[in-house]
Design a protein around this motif. Structure first.
Motif, mmCIF file in Angstrom:
data_model
loop_
_atom_site.group_PDB
_atom_site.id
_atom_site.type_symbol
_atom_site.label_atom_id
_atom_site.label_comp_id
_atom_site.label_asym_id
_atom_site.label_seq_id
_atom_site.Cartn_x
_atom_site.Cartn_y
_atom_site.Cartn_z
ATOM 1 N N UNK A 97 0.838 -1.200 0.000
ATOM 2 C CA UNK A 97 0.000 0.000 0.000
ATOM 3 C C UNK A 97 0.874 1.251 0.000
ATOM 4 N N UNK A 98 1.917 1.252 0.835
ATOM 5 C CA UNK A 98 2.808 2.412 0.872
ATOM 6 C C UNK A 98 3.482 2.636 -0.496
ATOM 7 N N UNK A 99 3.895 1.553 -1.145
ATOM 8 C CA UNK A 99 4.517 1.671 -2.468
ATOM 9 C C UNK A 99 3.522 2.221 -3.495
ATOM 10 N N UNK A 100 2.284 1.752 -3.396
ATOM 11 C CA UNK A 100 1.241 2.184 -4.329
ATOM 12 C C UNK A 100 0.920 3.665 -4.130
ATOM 13 N N UNK A 101 0.928 4.088 -2.874
ATOM 14 C CA UNK A 101 0.684 5.486 -2.534
ATOM 15 C C UNK A 101 1.733 6.384 -3.215
ATOM 16 N N UNK A 102 2.974 5.962 -3.181
ATOM 17 C CA UNK A 102 4.048 6.725 -3.831
ATOM 18 C C UNK A 102 3.864 6.747 -5.340
ATOM 19 N N UNK A 103 3.538 5.583 -5.894
ATOM 20 C CA UNK A 103 3.374 5.458 -7.353
ATOM 21 C C UNK A 103 2.244 6.354 -7.882
ATOM 22 N N UNK A 104 1.228 6.539 -7.066
ATOM 23 C CA UNK A 104 0.012 7.268 -7.462
ATOM 24 C C UNK A 104 0.288 8.673 -7.998
ATOM 25 N N UNK A 105 1.291 9.331 -7.422
ATOM 26 C CA UNK A 105 1.523 10.753 -7.747
ATOM 27 C C UNK A 105 2.636 10.961 -8.776
ATOM 28 N N UNK A 106 3.108 9.873 -9.392
ATOM 29 C CA UNK A 106 4.137 9.970 -10.432
ATOM 30 C C UNK A 106 3.547 10.581 -11.706
ATOM 31 N N UNK B 119 -1.570 16.121 -10.204
ATOM 32 C CA UNK B 119 -1.861 15.019 -9.276
ATOM 33 C C UNK B 119 -1.694 15.442 -7.818
ATOM 34 N N UNK B 120 -0.689 16.254 -7.545
ATOM 35 C CA UNK B 120 -0.502 16.709 -6.167
ATOM 36 C C UNK B 120 -1.650 17.633 -5.747
ATOM 37 N N UNK B 121 -2.166 18.426 -6.683
ATOM 38 C CA UNK B 121 -3.328 19.265 -6.354
ATOM 39 C C UNK B 121 -4.564 18.395 -6.090
ATOM 40 N N UNK B 122 -4.692 17.308 -6.847
ATOM 41 C CA UNK B 122 -5.787 16.356 -6.601
ATOM 42 C C UNK B 122 -5.653 15.726 -5.210
ATOM 43 N N UNK C 287 -8.358 16.336 -2.101
ATOM 44 C CA UNK C 287 -8.945 15.134 -1.489
ATOM 45 C C UNK C 287 -8.647 15.092 0.012
ATOM 46 N N UNK C 288 -7.426 15.440 0.387
ATOM 47 C CA UNK C 288 -7.033 15.468 1.807
ATOM 48 C C UNK C 288 -7.796 16.546 2.559
ATOM 49 N N UNK C 289 -8.034 17.654 1.893
ATOM 50 C CA UNK C 289 -8.713 18.787 2.533
ATOM 51 C C UNK C 289 -10.173 18.449 2.841
ATOM 52 N N UNK D 90 -2.452 16.038 8.492
ATOM 53 C CA UNK D 90 -1.128 15.570 8.095
ATOM 54 C C UNK D 90 -1.045 15.359 6.584
ATOM 55 N N UNK D 91 -2.130 14.803 6.003
ATOM 56 C CA UNK D 91 -2.173 14.607 4.547
ATOM 57 C C UNK D 91 -2.136 15.972 3.842
ATOM 58 N N UNK D 92 -2.881 16.940 4.379
ATOM 59 C CA UNK D 92 -2.885 18.285 3.802
ATOM 60 C C UNK D 92 -1.476 18.869 3.843
ATOM 61 N N UNK D 93 -0.817 18.790 5.008
ATOM 62 C CA UNK D 93 0.541 19.327 5.144
ATOM 63 C C UNK D 93 1.479 18.697 4.108
ATOM 64 N N UNK D 94 1.388 17.378 3.996
ATOM 65 C CA UNK D 94 2.253 16.669 3.059
ATOM 66 C C UNK D 94 2.036 17.147 1.630
ATOM 67 N N UNK D 95 0.773 17.230 1.208
ATOM 68 C CA UNK D 95 0.502 17.626 -0.177
ATOM 69 C C UNK D 95 0.752 19.122 -0.400
ATOM 70 N N UNK D 96 0.595 19.950 0.626
ATOM 71 C CA UNK D 96 0.974 21.365 0.495
ATOM 72 C C UNK D 96 2.466 21.454 0.154
ATOM 73 N N UNK D 97 3.280 20.695 0.876
ATOM 74 C CA UNK D 97 4.728 20.708 0.622
ATOM 75 C C UNK D 97 5.051 20.177 -0.781
ATOM 76 N N UNK D 98 4.373 19.081 -1.166
ATOM 77 C CA UNK D 98 4.615 18.503 -2.497
ATOM 78 C C UNK D 98 4.152 19.452 -3.611
#
Lengths: 119, 119, 119, 119, 119, 119
Positions: free
Chosen positions: B30-39, B48-51, B55-57, B63-71
């Protein structure tokens, strides 16, 4: 238009009118704001509609998903792009998204079938 | 890096390692798939990062919001674009999104403050 | 004001200003609509604030709960009435509401302690 | 007990007492029913606590997760079993579960660290 | 009664009986507690039913919304008051509430149509 | 098989094939991971299916509930055990779970009716 698309579109239109004929300013303003949200801006319409679609998908709102699938299609989202929006929704929201994904793909198929039939 | 950003990054890194050292194949995949998702794919990384962010928002995961804000910031999302992602999240998800929006903007400010301080 | 109430109030105020200084019309209008929602109308302010509180409770948004607890208290909601709002939230939303109920009661205690200390 | 476990346990205990001293029969009965739910029956305590844990995880309630992690541990759930409960929660609930999974594993580590330190 | 109202009422009644004939004390007590929740108390039945309605709306449970719409109507909630409950639900819960709002207004229309037809 | 069970099973099968024929590796891997999740491991299939059921119930996903009800039944979950899974879901998730519980029991009845009819 096939049946599912037609039924969805008609109920949506009829009830929106019914809701907006009520004299409630907050509800009316909310509906106006909802429309304004997806207009061209710093992000283009296509991107915003994809944002609306993935948000609807992870919140598992079938009608919202159907609406944004139709809007995305009009904005030029390709089938490969649709599936990448779906993939984000699926991984973020988990397997409970799958039944909504099934209905989203079915709705898209019906839209395209309708387009072919009308073409 | 300022404190909130640093604390978030370190806890995230430490616990991800802790989770992945456990011999559970489903969790690891699952963790690997999560990484692959945003390639990069049919949609680019920025989209994809905006998506992922919207979704996190709407799911209100700080924490998901913080992560995607940084990405998103690394992928070149401008402040005006950030706020259009936020506007979709706010209108779709409603006023309960506001506290998460406050923390998202605070996190973005801190990332940019850190960038300025380091600049 | 004690610490938790003070910290909550200040962060809320600072970030709202930060968000509204951004030139995004949809976000600004949403904030204005949010304020308009709880004004006196067919239902009075007290009833509307209780509606806002129970909605925040079942959606498990601590900051929204804190805000509406404070607003309800200003609108004259008694402790017995607060607990009947909580009982609806608890039965509708289930045991996952309990941690938020704990923090709601703690916040209410702190508001009242602050009132006593200031009295 | 280390700090996070201690703080959680004390706040939980203090606020439960505060809530139950209020004369609200529905709230009191709900708390009693919540306790009754996890008693030995057609399913044993261990299975029921795992059900409570996965439900808490997909609903992303950190305090509920912490509580059921502690209860599961007392009921004899092994680390491999914990991770299979987590894997179900992760796949059903998606990547937004991950931050809660991090805190669940951290809490479990602290419980076990406390046990070792006390041993 | 028209078809949608009748179908909803009959399925609800039949399945509640089916559930309660099972010898499960927790489930039975939960159903009893649910009924007790909306009884006259510090808050009157009308207020409590509106609380139940807004909670159901933001949690987007169509059957719960239908039930509380009917209960609110019996308790004397006017159409203007209904729309102020809806406005709180809409602003707190966002545009994903709209499809449920459509069905709520449709259900209310059908209840009133049934009342008129029977009058 | 009776109608509801048959319709659910056929739509599910048809749309899964439709989704998997699309060349999207993340979606395909997610579906494979979802299957792997419920395989025998540290926890047996029966326990894992009950975990999937309670998670689906509190997230209020009717199709997921139907699927896991069928899987649980194949794995040997008795009616008393089903109701203890339901009781955990009901208490954790609250009264908004009730409409989904009604449909779960109806689906289970139909599965058993089908079994009897076929027997």
């Amino acid at each position: 238009m096939n049946d599912r698309v037609k039924q969805f579109t008609e109920f949506r239109k009829r009830m929106n009118e019914r809701i907006l004929e009520q004299d409630n300013q907050v509800v009316r303003r909310f509906f106006a704001l909802d429309t304004q949200t997806y207009k061209d801006g710093a992000l283009d319409v296509k991107t915003k509609e994809m944002l609306g679609l993935v948000a609807s998908l992870v919140l598992r709102c079938d009608d919202c998903v159907s609406y944004h699938v139709a809007q995305c299609r009009e904005a030029g989202v390709s089938r490969d792009e649709f599936f990448e929006v779906f993939q984000v929704g699926l991984v973020v929201g988990g397997s409970i998204v799958i039944p909504h994904l099934r209905r989203a793909v079915d709705f898209l198929d019906q839209l395209e079938g309708g387009a072919e039939a009308a073409g």
